[in-house]
Design a protein around this motif. Structure first.
Motif, mmCIF file in Angstrom:
data_model
loop_
_atom_site.group_PDB
_atom_site.id
_atom_site.type_symbol
_atom_site.label_atom_id
_atom_site.label_comp_id
_atom_site.label_asym_id
_atom_site.label_seq_id
_atom_site.Cartn_x
_atom_site.Cartn_y
_atom_site.Cartn_z
ATOM 1 N N UNK A 21 -7.765 2.414 0.483
ATOM 2 C CA UNK A 21 -7.863 3.476 0.402
ATOM 3 C C UNK A 21 -7.266 3.851 -0.755
ATOM 4 N N UNK A 22 -8.126 4.606 -1.546
ATOM 5 C CA UNK A 22 -8.545 4.563 -2.991
ATOM 6 C C UNK A 22 -8.291 6.790 -3.603
ATOM 7 N N UNK A 23 -7.176 7.187 -4.454
ATOM 8 C CA UNK A 23 -6.587 8.660 -4.217
ATOM 9 C C UNK A 23 -6.688 8.215 -6.031
ATOM 10 N N UNK A 24 -6.016 7.767 -6.266
ATOM 11 C CA UNK A 24 -5.418 7.775 -8.013
ATOM 12 C C UNK A 24 -6.816 7.912 -8.557
ATOM 13 N N UNK A 25 -6.758 8.841 -9.396
ATOM 14 C CA UNK A 25 -7.796 9.387 -10.404
ATOM 15 C C UNK A 25 -8.310 8.244 -11.171
ATOM 16 N N UNK A 68 -14.849 8.724 4.585
ATOM 17 C CA UNK A 68 -13.289 9.229 4.319
ATOM 18 C C UNK A 68 -12.597 9.477 5.307
ATOM 19 N N UNK A 69 -11.159 9.195 4.652
ATOM 20 C CA UNK A 69 -10.660 9.369 6.017
ATOM 21 C C UNK A 69 -10.554 11.172 6.932
ATOM 22 N N UNK A 70 -9.662 11.315 7.413
ATOM 23 C CA UNK A 70 -9.492 12.626 7.743
ATOM 24 C C UNK A 70 -8.881 13.470 7.298
ATOM 25 N N UNK A 71 -8.176 13.320 5.639
ATOM 26 C CA UNK A 71 -7.629 13.589 5.028
ATOM 27 C C UNK A 71 -8.307 13.881 3.769
ATOM 28 N N UNK A 72 -9.632 13.628 3.936
ATOM 29 C CA UNK A 72 -10.606 13.601 2.517
ATOM 30 C C UNK A 72 -10.101 12.092 1.388
ATOM 31 N N UNK A 73 -9.733 11.481 2.022
ATOM 32 C CA UNK A 73 -9.305 10.523 1.098
ATOM 33 C C UNK A 73 -10.536 9.049 0.900
ATOM 34 N N UNK A 74 -11.039 8.979 0.023
ATOM 35 C CA UNK A 74 -12.181 7.693 -0.078
ATOM 36 C C UNK A 74 -11.606 6.540 0.680
#
Length: 192
Positions: A21-25, A68-74
């Protein structure tokens, strides 16, 4: 060759798959660059007491799918293609770690591709049952090698709920017979 390095509290060996799960810029940019240039990156164990929290070894991974997951996270699925040694680590202006990587043959027992299942059929059968009982795991693994004992042992090390430190010890500091004995003890107690 120089590659971006992603330290995480996960354990993966060659021919393993995992979903990240990728979220940091900085890591979003790493994934974008890896996809654009078809270069992959290095996934390694996060270590608290090393410079830049990088372990000495990791796995070179290729991105094989993304969503993408349900929270639009890659979400990205990666395949560990080979073990690598990591040297000369530094951080760029985004605090993304990079290093020089070179191929390595660890764990040593994994390089022998002729390890037949033989009398270790309980490890084989139990792992197949785990895969068949877990649709997400089965979908993640695009290829399997249930006929290779080293592959089976590596997958068990990735899946077992034991500390990363213990996994590293079993993978890199224990011979294959001791590893198999450990796995038989754990699996037979768990699945007998």
């Amino acid at each position: 060759m120089k590659r971006a390095i992603f330290p995480l509290p996960i354990f993966i060996l060659p021919e393993g798959y995992t979903r990240l799960r990728i979220f940091e810029p900085r890591y979003l940019n790493m994934v974008k660059t890896a996809l654009k240039n078809n270069t992959g990156f290095v996934l390694c164990t996060f270590e608290h007491d090393t410079p830049f929290n990088i372990s000495a070894q990791g796995c070179f991974v290729d991105i094989i799918d993304f969503d993408q997951d349900d929270n639009d996270m890659l979400l990205i699925d990666v395949f560990a293609s080979k073990s690598v040694q990591i040297n000369d680590v530094y951080q760029d202006e985004e605090e993304l770690r990079h290093g020089l990587i070179s191929d390595c043959k660890t764990p040593y027992w994994y390089s022998d591709k002729n390890k037949q299942v033989g009398e270790h059929f309980l490890l084989h059968d139990a792992l197949r049952n785990v895969f068949y009982g877990n649709p997400e795991l089965s979908l993640l693994y695009k290829t399997t090698n249930f006929n290779n004992l080293a592959w089976i042992a590596a997958r068990w090390l990735e899946l077992l709920p034991i500390s990363i430190e213990k996994k590293q010890q079993l993978a890199f500091e224990t011979n294959f017979d001791n590893l198999l004995n450990f796995l038989h003890t754990v699996i037979n107690n768990e699945f007998a």
